[in-house]
Write an enzyme that holds these catalytic residues in place. Structure first.
Site, PDB file in Angstrom:
ATOM      1  N   SER A 311       0.807  -1.217   0.000  1.00 38.21           N
ATOM      2  CA  SER A 311       0.000   0.000   0.000  1.00 38.21           C
ATOM      3  C   SER A 311       0.843   1.271   0.000  1.00 38.21           C
ATOM      4  O   SER A 311       1.459   1.610  -0.999  1.00 38.21           O
ATOM      5  CB  SER A 311      -0.972  -0.014   1.181  1.00 38.21           C
ATOM      6  OG  SER A 311      -1.939  -1.003   1.004  1.00 38.21           O
ATOM      7  N   LYS A 336      -0.872  -3.971  -3.779  1.00 34.49           N
ATOM      8  CA  LYS A 336      -2.168  -3.490  -3.291  1.00 34.49           C
ATOM      9  C   LYS A 336      -2.437  -2.130  -3.909  1.00 34.49           C
ATOM     10  O   LYS A 336      -1.795  -1.158  -3.574  1.00 34.49           O
ATOM     11  CB  LYS A 336      -2.136  -3.408  -1.768  1.00 34.49           C
ATOM     12  CG  LYS A 336      -3.303  -2.643  -1.148  1.00 34.49           C
ATOM     13  CD  LYS A 336      -4.636  -3.349  -1.356  1.00 34.49           C
ATOM     14  CE  LYS A 336      -5.743  -2.715  -0.540  1.00 34.49           C
ATOM     15  NZ  LYS A 336      -5.985  -1.311  -0.853  1.00 34.49           N
ATOM     16  N   GLN A 340     -10.238   2.276  -0.488  1.00 31.53           N
ATOM     17  CA  GLN A 340     -11.507   2.051   0.182  1.00 31.53           C
ATOM     18  C   GLN A 340     -12.040   3.336   0.811  1.00 31.53           C
ATOM     19  O   GLN A 340     -11.272   4.211   1.189  1.00 31.53           O
ATOM     20  CB  GLN A 340     -11.366   0.984   1.279  1.00 31.53           C
ATOM     21  CG  GLN A 340     -11.276  -0.443   0.768  1.00 31.53           C
ATOM     22  CD  GLN A 340      -9.972  -0.728   0.071  1.00 31.53           C
ATOM     23  OE1 GLN A 340      -8.903  -0.371   0.547  1.00 31.53           O
ATOM     24  NE2 GLN A 340     -10.053  -1.358  -1.086  1.00 31.53           N
TER      25      GLN A 340
END
Length: 487
Positions: A311, A336, A340
Site C-alpha cells: 500500500s 495493493k 476504500q
C-alpha cells in the site's frame, strides 16, 4: 491530494492496521453516489432508490427475515441476521478489501487509527477465505516469532478460522499484552503446518528509525505511515543532511502501509514541482493526480522493498522509481492498488463499511494491483532468512526426513555449521553440525534436536538475520549509492 466537486477530503489511509490492508479515503459519500442534498436520516432510502432496489426487492429481503424470525427451528438473534445480510451482500463482491464492521469491530478499527494497540503486530488480509499475513510489522512479536509475509493462518489457540469474517479472525488474533497466541500456519513450499507461539505486546508507535552508514550514506527505515511519520521523517532527514549526507537509503521492507497524505508529505521534497506523486482513478476511469510542490534533492536515493511492502510503501517506492528516478532494490512488493471509503455516518448505529471505490496508480499511470512494484535491482536475502520455526512436535534424529529437518539445515548452514545439504534428509553431516552447534552453546552433544536445542537455534538464527552485515539487500542499496556518488 485534490478532488473536484463537493467532495470533502479529510485524508486517505493505507492500511497499517491489523484488520486488513486497505487504502481508505474519508469523503462526503453524497459525491460518490450522486445523491442530492437530503435531510438527516434519509440515506438508506436514497441508497435504495439510487442502487435500483425495487419495492419487490425490499419486500423479498423483509420476507426472508420474517420467515427466519417466525419459522426457523431455534430462536434467532436480530442483529446477527441483519449483520449477516450485510456481510452476504459484501461477500458477493468477492473483494477482500470491502468489509462490514459491527459496532464492536468498528470501535476497534477506530482505536487502531487513533492509537497504538495490543496484539501480535502483523497485517492480515483475506484471500478466497484464507487469512493471509501481508507483513509482520518490524520489531513486532510476529516478526520475532518468525512469521513471514504470505503465511496463511489456519487456527488461533486451537480455534479454526474457517468461515469467519476478516474482522472476526483479527479479534481472535489480537489480545492483551502478555497473553499467548498459538498460531497454526501454512507456508508456501512447506508441506506440514507450522506451529508458532507469539506473545502479544503493545505495538510500537515509533515508525521512523535513522542512522548514518559508511561513506556518509544515510538510512531511514519507515515501519508504518502513521499520523506523525512525516514529521519524524523530516526531523531525521534534516539531521542526516546536517551531517553531510551524500546519499540516502529509504527502507520500507515489511511496512504494511498507513496514511497517504503522510506518503505525499515524505515524497514531496524529492520530486520536482508539478510532477505527479500518485494518481487516483474512479469507476468511470477518471484520474486525479497529486502534483508535487517540491524542488528535488541533489543527492541520490535508493528504496528497499520486499514482499511485505504494501500500500503506502508501494506508493512511496513507485513515486521514487518513476518521478525521482531512484533505484528500487530488493523483492517484488505485495501489490495493493485499490482505495476504500468508510461509510460510518451512513450506517448510523456505530457500525461501519469499508468499500473499494478507487484505484491508485503510480506517477506514470501504472496499476500495480496484484503485481507489485518490480525492483530495478532484484536481490534475494540469504536462504536462512526464510527458515521457518521448528514445530518441536518430536525430537529430530538422524535418518529422519521432513520440512523441519530442511529448516534445521537452513539454520545450521546460515550459522556456519555446514550440513552439506538442505533437502530435509537428516544425514550424518547434519548430526555432526548439530553436535557442533550444541558444543558451542553449552548443550548436551546428542546430535539430536530437542526443544531446548531448537529454541537456541531459532534465537541464534534470528540474531544472525538482524545483523546488518548479513543484509544482502541493504548492501546492494549502499553499493548502488556508492557508485552514484563516486565511492
Amino acid at each position: 491530494m485534490q478532488f473536484k466537486g463537493r467532495t470533502v477530503l479529510a485524508f486517505v489511509l493505507l492500511a497499517m492496521f491489523a484488520s486488513s490492508i486497505l487504502t481508505l479515503t474519508i469523503v462526503d459519500s453524497s459525491t460518490f453516489w450522486g445523491w442530492k442534498e437530503k435531510p438527516a436520516g434519509s440515506a438508506a432510502a436514497s441508497a435504495a432508490t439510487s442502487s435500483g432496489l425495487s419495492s419487490k426487492d425490499l419486500n423479498k429481503i423483509a420476507t426472508t427475515y420474517q420467515l427466519i424470525e417466525s419459522k426457523y427451528l431455534t430462536q434467532t438473534d436480530h442483529d446477527k441476521l441483519v449483520n449477516g445480510a450485510i456481510n452476504g451482500m459484501l461477500d458477493a463482491l468477492e473483494d477482500p478489501f470491502t468489509v462490514y464492521m459491527d459496532q464492536k469491530e468498528a470501535k476497534q478499527f477506530d482505536e487502531s487509527i487513533s492509537s497504538s494497540f495490543q496484539g501480535i503486530g502483523a497485517e492480515v488480509s483475506i484471500d478466497e477465505g484464507k487469512f493471509v499475513i501481508v507483513s509482520p510489522i518490524k520489531g513486532s512479536p510476529a516478526e520475532k516469532a518468525g512469521i513471514q509475509a504470505n503465511d496463511v493462518i489456519v487456527s488461533v489457540n486451537g480455534d479454526k478460522l474457517d468461515g469467519l469474517t476478516l474482522n472476526q479472525a483479527v479479534m481472535k488474533i489480537r489480545g492483551p499484552k502478555g497473553t499467548q497466541a498459538k498460531l497454526e500456519l501454512i507456508r508456501q513450499g512447506v508441506n506440514d503446518p507450522i506451529q508458532v507461539i507469539v506473545v502479544r505486546d503493545n505495538i510500537d508507535v515509533e515508525t521512523v528509525y535513522a542512522e548514518m552508514l559508511q561513506d556518509q550514506i544515510g538510512k531511514i527505515e519507515i515501519r508504518q505511515f502513521s499520523a506523525y511519520t512525516a514529521t519524524r521523517f523530516a526531523e531525521e532527514l534534516k539531521k542526516l543532511e546536517a551531517k553531510g549526507m551524500k546519499g540516502l537509503v529509504i527502507d520500507v521492507r515489511n511496512d504494511p502501509g498507513g496514511l497517504l497524505n503522510v506518503v505525499v508529505d515524505i515524497v514531496n521534497p524529492f520530486v520536482q514541482s508539478g510532477k505527479p506523486i500518485v494518481q487516483v482513478e474512479n469507476r468511470d476511469g477518471k484520474r486525479e493526480p497529486t502534483p508535487s510542490t517540491g524542488t528535488g534533492k541533489k543527492y541520490p536515493v535508493t528504496v528497499l522493498v520486499n514482499k511485505g511492502s504494501a500500500s503506502a510503501s508501494e506508493i512511496l517506492a513507485g513515486a521514487f522509481q518513476e518521478a525521482v528516478g531512484s533505484k528500487v532494490i530488493g523483492e517484488t512488493s505485495y501489490g495493493k492498488g485499490t482505495v476504500q471509503v468508510t461509510f460510518e455516518k451512513e450506517m448510523g448505529d456505530g457500525s461501519n463499511i469499508k468499500m473499494t471505490v478507487y484505484k491508485w496508480l503510480t506517477p506514470n499511470g501504472n496499476w500495480i494491483h496484484k503485481k507489485g512494484i518490480q525492483p530495478d535491482i532484484p536481490v534475494e536475502q540469504p536462504a536462512y532468512f526464510k527458515a521457518a520455526p521448528l514445530s518441536k512436535k518430536s525430537v529430530l534424529k538422524q535418518d529422519s526426513n521432513s520440512d523441519d529437518v530442511k529448516n534445521l539445515q537452513l539454520m545450521l548452514n546460515g550459522l556456519g555449521f555446514s550440513t552439506e545439504r538442505s533437502d530435509g534428509y537428516f544425514n550424518d553431516k547434519t548430526a555432526t553440525a548439530v553436535k557442533a552447534f550444541q558444543r558451542t552453546n553449552g548443550l548436551p552433544m546428542t546430535g539430536e534436536v530437542d526443544t531446548e536445542t531448537a529454541n537456541k537455534l531459532e534465537r541464534a538464527i534470528l540474531a544472525q538475520i538482524r545483523e546488518p552485515k548479513n543484509d544482502a539487500q541493504l548492501k546492494a542499496a549502499v553499493q548502488e549509492l556508492q557508485k552514484q556518488i563516486g565511492k
